[in-house]
Write an enzyme that holds these catalytic residues in place. Structure first.
Site, short mmCIF file in Angstrom:
data_model
loop_
_atom_site.label_atom_id
_atom_site.label_comp_id
_atom_site.label_asym_id
_atom_site.label_seq_id
_atom_site.Cartn_x
_atom_site.Cartn_y
_atom_site.Cartn_z
N ARG A 100 -16.55 4.15 3.09
CA ARG A 100 -16.81 3.32 4.24
C ARG A 100 -15.37 3.29 4.92
O ARG A 100 -14.36 2.81 4.35
CB ARG A 100 -17.07 1.94 3.64
CG ARG A 100 -17.01 0.64 4.93
CD ARG A 100 -18.10 1.05 5.95
NE ARG A 100 -18.26 -0.17 7.08
CZ ARG A 100 -17.21 -0.13 8.01
NH1 ARG A 100 -16.47 0.80 8.49
NH2 ARG A 100 -17.28 -1.20 8.91
N HIS A 103 -10.91 0.26 8.14
CA HIS A 103 -11.28 -0.67 9.38
C HIS A 103 -10.82 -1.96 9.16
O HIS A 103 -10.24 -2.34 8.03
CB HIS A 103 -12.76 -0.76 9.68
CG HIS A 103 -13.59 -1.35 8.59
ND1 HIS A 103 -13.98 -0.93 7.15
CD2 HIS A 103 -14.10 -2.64 8.45
CE1 HIS A 103 -14.53 -1.67 6.61
NE2 HIS A 103 -14.66 -2.68 7.16
N HIS A 105 -11.80 -6.58 10.71
CA HIS A 105 -12.81 -7.30 11.56
C HIS A 105 -12.34 -8.77 11.51
O HIS A 105 -11.31 -9.12 10.76
CB HIS A 105 -14.22 -7.11 11.00
CG HIS A 105 -14.43 -7.06 9.65
ND1 HIS A 105 -14.40 -8.06 8.90
CD2 HIS A 105 -14.59 -5.87 8.98
CE1 HIS A 105 -14.42 -7.57 7.63
NE2 HIS A 105 -14.99 -6.11 7.46
N GLU A 109 -14.60 -10.80 4.56
CA GLU A 109 -15.57 -10.27 3.83
C GLU A 109 -15.63 -10.54 2.40
O GLU A 109 -14.77 -10.28 1.77
CB GLU A 109 -15.39 -8.69 4.24
CG GLU A 109 -16.30 -7.86 3.17
CD GLU A 109 -15.76 -6.21 3.54
OE1 GLU A 109 -15.76 -5.84 4.84
OE2 GLU A 109 -16.01 -5.18 2.69
N HIS A 148 -8.88 -2.51 5.43
CA HIS A 148 -9.56 -2.22 4.15
C HIS A 148 -10.53 -0.98 4.10
O HIS A 148 -10.79 -0.49 5.12
CB HIS A 148 -10.30 -3.25 3.56
CG HIS A 148 -11.35 -3.70 4.31
ND1 HIS A 148 -10.97 -4.95 5.27
CD2 HIS A 148 -12.58 -3.74 4.31
CE1 HIS A 148 -12.17 -5.15 5.90
NE2 HIS A 148 -13.08 -4.59 5.40
N GLU A 170 -21.66 -5.41 11.56
CA GLU A 170 -21.12 -4.26 10.91
C GLU A 170 -20.91 -3.09 11.79
O GLU A 170 -20.02 -2.35 11.43
CB GLU A 170 -22.05 -3.74 9.47
CG GLU A 170 -21.47 -2.81 8.93
CD GLU A 170 -20.13 -3.14 7.98
OE1 GLU A 170 -19.82 -4.22 7.73
OE2 GLU A 170 -19.83 -2.14 7.41
MN MN Z 1 -15.24 -4.41 6.19
#
Ligand code: MN
Ligand code: MN
Length: 393
Positions: A100, A103, A105, A109, A148, A170
């Site tokens: 993943r 990134h 946000h 999370e 992360h 997402e």
């Molecule tokens: Mn995330």
């Protein structure tokens, strides 16, 4: 012979008709037996259900899946479940080595590992870094804004992500490849003090957002060390929820994780609830926040009481999300033959609930009796200890 839902409730047979005694009639028109069998309490609600209540259920099986080289991800947000304004969730799978993308946000999370293992990385604003491995029953919490990554280890993994805004998507996170693609090469060269040619091979087509992409299984944790200027982060971003000693209840057990035992969880409190067959998460409500549920295993049924004479019942199975708006009364029955396991999540720094029975037991008995026409022996039998999960009758 017609089968009524009342007769089959909990067995999820597909050909049941909405008939209860003199009420109801068989279905003559089109029907979807599989979906009806999953939702018997909608097809033939208990007689105590009444009034209009927004939809409080959405399953990941109905969520659009984004399938990429490293795995997949599917989300349930206000777009899928409009009532769920406080929290949103993503179910994600990473293959062995699947990444993943790095990134960040705007939302915090929270995550629960469902299967397999992953390596997570995070860097805080003081330059403290964390590289840690998490396994089944472990949590992580990445505070809003901190960058992360997540990578599947040898066996790959699947996990649930929960964000402290229902509007989260997402698909709209800040991706490292996206920013590089939208920054002129000379600016990159100046920023990193490197020649432009160093960035000659950046991914370019925009479908290329790596997001979830295939990668190599990383080296062992001990060989995957990055020394920073301040050493590791002073904050702890992972937590072994399943290793917590549970609160044992008559009909199951509960593990609560919030900022009191996992200080990073300042905006998302959680409980892992296990209800044994025949047991029931007792009649209760939460005085601090909406409840976002994720069903991990078994089968259950929840009735939500919305005041003003309104109540509605929903059935759940593994992979479903349930929602209880702030302060609404509710209970969850195990309607299956296996342990019913689900997560309760709240946009709060602490877990809190009010037990209907405890409230009544701690109020003068003649006052309680006067409301409900209860005889003194019944009021005297009320239990002042919070039951959390009651056992089979
Ligand atoms: Mn995330
Ligand atoms: Mn609850």
């Amino acid at each position: 012979m017609e089968t009524t839902i009342e007769a089959t409730r909990g067995t999820f047979e597909g050909d049941a008709e909405p008939i209860s005694g003199e009420r109801g009639a068989s279905i003559l028109g089109p029907r979807n037996p599989a979906l009806e069998a999953e939702n018997p309490s909608l097809l033939l609600p208990p007689e105590t259900d009444a009034g209009t209540i927004p939809n409080l259920k959405f399953g990941y099986a109905q969520a659009r899946n984004r399938v990429l080289s490293g795995g997949w991800g599917r989300e349930i947000t206000t777009r899928e479940l409009p009532i769920a304004k406080e929290l949103a969730g993503v179910n994600m799978r990473l293959k062995p080595g699947g990444i993943r993308e790095m990134h960040w946000h705007k939302e915090a999370e929270w995550a629960y590992m469902i299967a397999g293992r992953a390596r997570v990385t995070v860097v805080d604003a003081e330059g403290g870094n964390v590289v840690e491995d998490v396994g089944v029953g472990d949590l992580w919490l990445f505070p809003a804004g901190l960058p992360h990554s997540i990578q599947g280890l040898e066996e790959g993994c699947e996990f649930l992500l929960v964000f402290d805004s229902g509007d989260f998507s997402e698909n709209e996170t800040f991706l490292i490849t996206d920013w590089f693609a939208h920054t002129p090469r000379d600016v990159l060269a100046q920023n990193f003090g490197l020649p432009e040619e160093a960035f000659a091979n950046l991914p370019t087509d925009l479908d290329n957002e790596r997001y979830i992409f295939a990668g190599d299984v990383p080296p062992t944790r001990d060989d995957d060390v990055v020394a920073g200027p301040v050493g590791g982060s002073r904050q702890r971003f992972t937590h072994r929820m399943h290793a917590q000693e549970p609160i044992e209840a008559p009909g199951g057990r509960v593990r609560v994780t919030d900022s009191r035992n996992f200080p990073a969880a300042t905006t998302i409190a959680s409980a892992l609830v296990e209800v044994e067959p025949g047991g029931m998460r007792e009649l209760h409500w939460h005085p601090n926040a909406d409840e976002w549920q994720y069903y991990l295993g078994g089968k259950g049924r929840m009735t939500v009481f919305a005041s003003s004479g309104k109540a509605r019942t929903f059935d759940f199975q593994a992979g479903d999300v349930g929602y209880v708006p702030f302060a609404m009364g509710h209970y969850v029955q195990n309607t299956g033959t296996e342990t019913l396991t689900f997560l309760e999540l709240f946009k709060s720094d602490h877990y809190a609930d009010i037990s209907l029975q405890q409230w009544m037991a701690l109020t003068p008995p003649e006052l309680v009796a006067a409301h409900l026409n209860l005889d003194p022996a019944t009021v005297a039998a009320l239990r002042a200890d919070k039951q959390l999960i009651v056992g089979a009758p």
